[in-house]
Design an enzyme around this catalytic site. Structure first.
Site, PDB file in Angstrom:
ATOM      1  N   HIS A   4      -9.736  -9.985  -0.678  1.00 35.23           N
ATOM      2  CA  HIS A   4      -9.493  -9.800   0.757  1.00 35.23           C
ATOM      3  C   HIS A   4     -10.627 -10.587   1.408  1.00 35.23           C
ATOM      4  CE1 HIS A   4      -8.974  -7.082   4.450  1.00 35.23           C
ATOM      5  NE2 HIS A   4     -10.125  -7.691   4.658  1.00 35.23           N
ATOM      6  N   ASP A  44      -9.038  -4.841  -2.045  1.00 35.01           N
ATOM      7  CA  ASP A  44      -8.315  -5.066  -0.782  1.00 35.01           C
ATOM      8  C   ASP A  44      -8.490  -3.932   0.231  1.00 35.01           C
ATOM      9  OD1 ASP A  44      -6.618  -6.405   1.052  1.00 35.01           O
ATOM     10  OD2 ASP A  44      -5.063  -4.960   0.557  1.00 35.01           O
ATOM     11  N   ASP A  60       1.980  -7.139   2.477  1.00 36.45           N
ATOM     12  CA  ASP A  60       0.864  -6.284   2.893  1.00 36.45           C
ATOM     13  C   ASP A  60       1.415  -5.023   3.575  1.00 36.45           C
ATOM     14  OD1 ASP A  60      -1.635  -5.235   3.338  1.00 36.45           O
ATOM     15  OD2 ASP A  60      -2.270  -6.755   4.797  1.00 36.45           O
ATOM     16  N   ARG A  84      -0.212   4.421  -0.686  1.00 36.51           N
ATOM     17  CA  ARG A  84      -0.983   5.584  -0.176  1.00 36.51           C
ATOM     18  C   ARG A  84      -1.031   6.805  -1.088  1.00 36.51           C
ATOM     19  NH1 ARG A  84      -3.170   2.016   3.130  1.00 36.51           N
ATOM     20  NH2 ARG A  84      -1.994   1.533   5.001  1.00 36.51           N
ATOM     21  N   HIS A  98       1.294   3.476   8.248  1.00 34.81           N
ATOM     22  CA  HIS A  98       0.369   4.377   8.963  1.00 34.81           C
ATOM     23  C   HIS A  98       1.194   5.316   9.819  1.00 34.81           C
ATOM     24  CE1 HIS A  98      -3.407   2.530   7.797  1.00 34.81           C
ATOM     25  NE2 HIS A  98      -2.918   1.336   8.080  1.00 34.81           N
ATOM     26  N   HIS A 126       0.871  -1.184   0.000  1.00 33.38           N
ATOM     27  CA  HIS A 126       0.000   0.000   0.000  1.00 33.38           C
ATOM     28  C   HIS A 126       0.906   1.231   0.000  1.00 33.38           C
ATOM     29  CE1 HIS A 126      -3.714  -2.284   1.066  1.00 33.38           C
ATOM     30  NE2 HIS A 126      -2.844  -3.090   1.654  1.00 33.38           N
ATOM     31  N   ASN A 161      -6.515   0.720  -2.820  1.00 30.25           N
ATOM     32  CA  ASN A 161      -7.353   1.410  -1.822  1.00 30.25           C
ATOM     33  C   ASN A 161      -6.750   2.750  -1.395  1.00 30.25           C
ATOM     34  OD1 ASN A 161      -5.262   0.198  -0.333  1.00 30.25           O
ATOM     35  ND2 ASN A 161      -6.543  -0.141   1.481  1.00 30.25           N
ATOM     36  N   PHE A 178      -5.528  -0.591  11.078  1.00 30.16           N
ATOM     37  CA  PHE A 178      -5.017  -1.937  10.802  1.00 30.16           C
ATOM     38  C   PHE A 178      -3.779  -1.830   9.901  1.00 30.16           C
ATOM     39  CE2 PHE A 178      -9.582  -3.071  11.443  1.00 30.16           C
ATOM     40  CZ  PHE A 178      -9.440  -4.148  12.302  1.00 30.16           C
ATOM     41  N   GLY A 179      -2.741  -2.606  10.206  1.00 29.47           N
ATOM     42  CA  GLY A 179      -1.646  -2.727   9.236  1.00 29.47           C
ATOM     43  C   GLY A 179      -0.276  -2.435   9.790  1.00 29.47           C
TER      44      GLY A 179
HETATM   45  O1  DOR Z   1      -3.956  -4.522   7.862  1.00 32.59           O
HETATM   46  C1  DOR Z   1      -4.357  -4.121   6.784  1.00 32.59           C
HETATM   47  N1  DOR Z   1      -4.079  -2.875   6.342  1.00 32.59           N
HETATM   48  N2  DOR Z   1      -5.113  -4.931   6.037  1.00 32.59           N
HETATM   49  C2  DOR Z   1      -5.705  -4.519   4.914  1.00 32.59           C
HETATM   50  O2  DOR Z   1      -6.373  -5.301   4.289  1.00 32.59           O
HETATM   51  C3  DOR Z   1      -5.560  -3.115   4.480  1.00 32.59           C
HETATM   52  C4  DOR Z   1      -4.346  -2.520   5.010  1.00 32.59           C
HETATM   53  C5  DOR Z   1      -4.320  -0.989   4.864  1.00 32.59           C
HETATM   54  O3  DOR Z   1      -4.699  -0.483   3.800  1.00 32.59           O
HETATM   55  O4  DOR Z   1      -3.859  -0.331   5.775  1.00 32.59           O
END
Ligand code: DOR
Length: 463
Positions: free
Chosen positions: A215, A188, A342, A102, A346, A100, A132, A360-361
């Site tokens: 997902h 996803d 993945d 961003r 963040h 990701h 996403n 999440f992540g």
């Molecule tokens: O932990 C996750 N973060 N799982 C996901 O499916 C999306 C991802 C995110 O975009 O931060």
């Protein structure tokens, strides 16, 4: 007249070539036919199980030759640069089909530029960006925008998935999105909940010969959960995410794809033993199902949440020891096709929160190789099998010609010191975000240099 036109065209073409070479030279300091000899290397190609001591020659962006006897009589004249690999492993750059980055929309967490620097530092030469972003990649114009930013700012090869559905929950223009470069489709971050829409997506993707990546999560079973539903969620009094929320979706989709010819269904970040059992059955019956696992799901369990808090919060969540062992077994037996990070950056304000409300992540690009190599050092898998899950196997899932050492292929390579022991320090990550539970973790195996299209984009010595 025809002759004059031909001469004119030749002159214009020559001027364009010279301009192109000059531009390249100005930008990178390397001419298009710059020749580099990598000598004294242990060359490993997981796809052919090649493991030799020898040399490799690149010219511009391509691999020209390699072998044990190449340069046996010394490096010939005409070589622009010679790199002594000092016996280290020279192998294909890693391919991570789940990141990701961003951009557009959340550049404070990661941009394509910083994400690509993180990839280069982790030895990853090709990534697949998830769609996403904000806005999500669901139209041709946004896909073209992403490609433009990638071309202008990335240090590594950028591939991308486009969305399966639009904001209105109808299918995107899948054929057009494939035409502009999408290597697959996914929503996803969220699942495709509606089985009718999923079936339509599988049907269209089969006609386009492109994978649908799910997902897998039934939101009716998982909604509101923060960590795995089990002993830790009970102990902490936090709403959990049932493991069956994943396996139920995997099973549903396998039933949906069963009567569709030529369809390829890929399951993202698989985490539960039950999902793997369903995938194993589907594979055995001849269905084209593939799946990936993240390093955190085969390394950690739900217990990590007690130690690391929100830094161990991701979706799907870390599960039980039984699930973790099933992931290792799945990698060994081939039920799991590849490893993907993945990589989910963040910022502190999204993570420095109570477990229930944190994002999440976790980031993963710079810890991918050493965490995966643990499978080899723990004697769970042989070296070739581990490296295969990081190179040509993920490349094959998205049908891109990467992850192999072959003549005339792109010179995407890494130099790795398999024996170097080191400690992961998140503060040193090239990624804009540092959200990882692996800070202070002792690992073995280090990326020393990363080469993309013949050019060094990362060197540990100068980082
Ligand atoms: O932990 C996750 N973060 N799982 C996901 O499916 C999306 C991802 C995110 O975009 O931060």
């Amino acid at each position: 007249m025809h002759h004059i036109l031909k001469t004119f065209r030749f002159i214009i073409q020559s001027i364009l070539n010279i301009m192109n070479q000059t531009w390249n030279l100005l930008q990178t300091g390397q001419k298009n036919d710059y020749k580099i000899a990598y000598v004294n290397a242990r060359i490993i190609d997981p796809a052919t199980r090649l493991d030799i001591n020898g040399s490799l020659l690149t010219c511009g962006s391509k691999i020209v030759d390699f072998g044990a006897s190449l340069f046996a009589n010394g490096v010939p004249s005409g070589i622009d640069e010679m790199i002594d690999c000092q016996g280290l492993v020279l192998m294909p750059g890693l391919v991570d089909i789940h990141v990701h980055f961003r951009e557009p929309g959340q550049e404070h967490k990661e941009t394509i530029h910083t994400g690509s620097k993180s990839a280069a530092a982790g030895g990853v030469t090709t990534v697949v960006c998830q769609p996403n972003t904000v806005p999500a990649i669901d139209t041709v114009i946004l896909a073209k925008y992403l490609k433009y930013i990638a071309l202008e700012t990335s240090h590594v090869n950028i591939e991308f998935y486009a969305k399966i559905t639009t904001a209105e929950r109808s299918l995107t223009e899948m054929a057009l999105l494939k035409e502009v470069g999408a290597v697959g489709f996914t929503d996803d971050g969220m699942p495709v909940m509606d089985p009718f829409v999923m079936r339509q997506a599988l049907l269209y993707s089969s006609m386009l010969n492109i994978p649908i990546a799910q997902h897998a999560e039934d939101l009716n079973l998982s909604a509101g959960g923060a960590i795995n539903e089990g002993k830790i969620s009970e102990e902490l009094g936090i709403k959990g995410i049932l493991s069956v929320s994943e396996s139920v979706m995997v099973t549903r989709d396998i039933l949906l794809m069963k009567d569709i010819e030529n369809v390829h269904y890929h399951i993202l970040h698989v985490s539960s033993k039950d999902s793997l059992e369903a995938i194993a059955r589907a594979k055995k019956s001849g269905l084209n199902v593939t799946c990936e696992v993240t390093p955190h799901h085969f390394t950690l369990t739900e217990d990590a949440v007690k130690q690391h808090g929100a830094l161990a919060k991701m979706n799907p969540p870390l599960r039980t020891e039984d699930d973790r062992l099933a992931m290792v077994e799945g990698l060994k037996t081939g039920v799991i096709d590849c490893i993907a990070t993945d990589h989910a950056p963040h910022d502190c304000s999204s993570k420095d929160l109570p477990l229930e409300s944190a994002a999440f992540g976790i980031v993963g690009l710079e810890t991918l190789l050493p965490l995966s190599l643990k499978l080899y050092y723990n004697k769970q898998m042989d070296l070739f099998d581990v490296l295969a899950k990081l190179t040509y196997k993920p490349a094959d899932i998205i049908n891109v010609p990467r992850g192999r050492i072959q003549k005339d292929r792109a010179a995407d390579l890494i130099l790795v010191d398999l024996d170097q022991e080191w400690e992961i320090k998140t503060k040193d990550f090239a990624s804009k975000s540092k959200n990882s539970p692996f800070d202070g973790y002792k690992v073995k195996g280090r990326v020393i240099r990363t080469i993309v299209s013949g050019k060094t984009v990362y060197s540990l010595l100068s980082s």
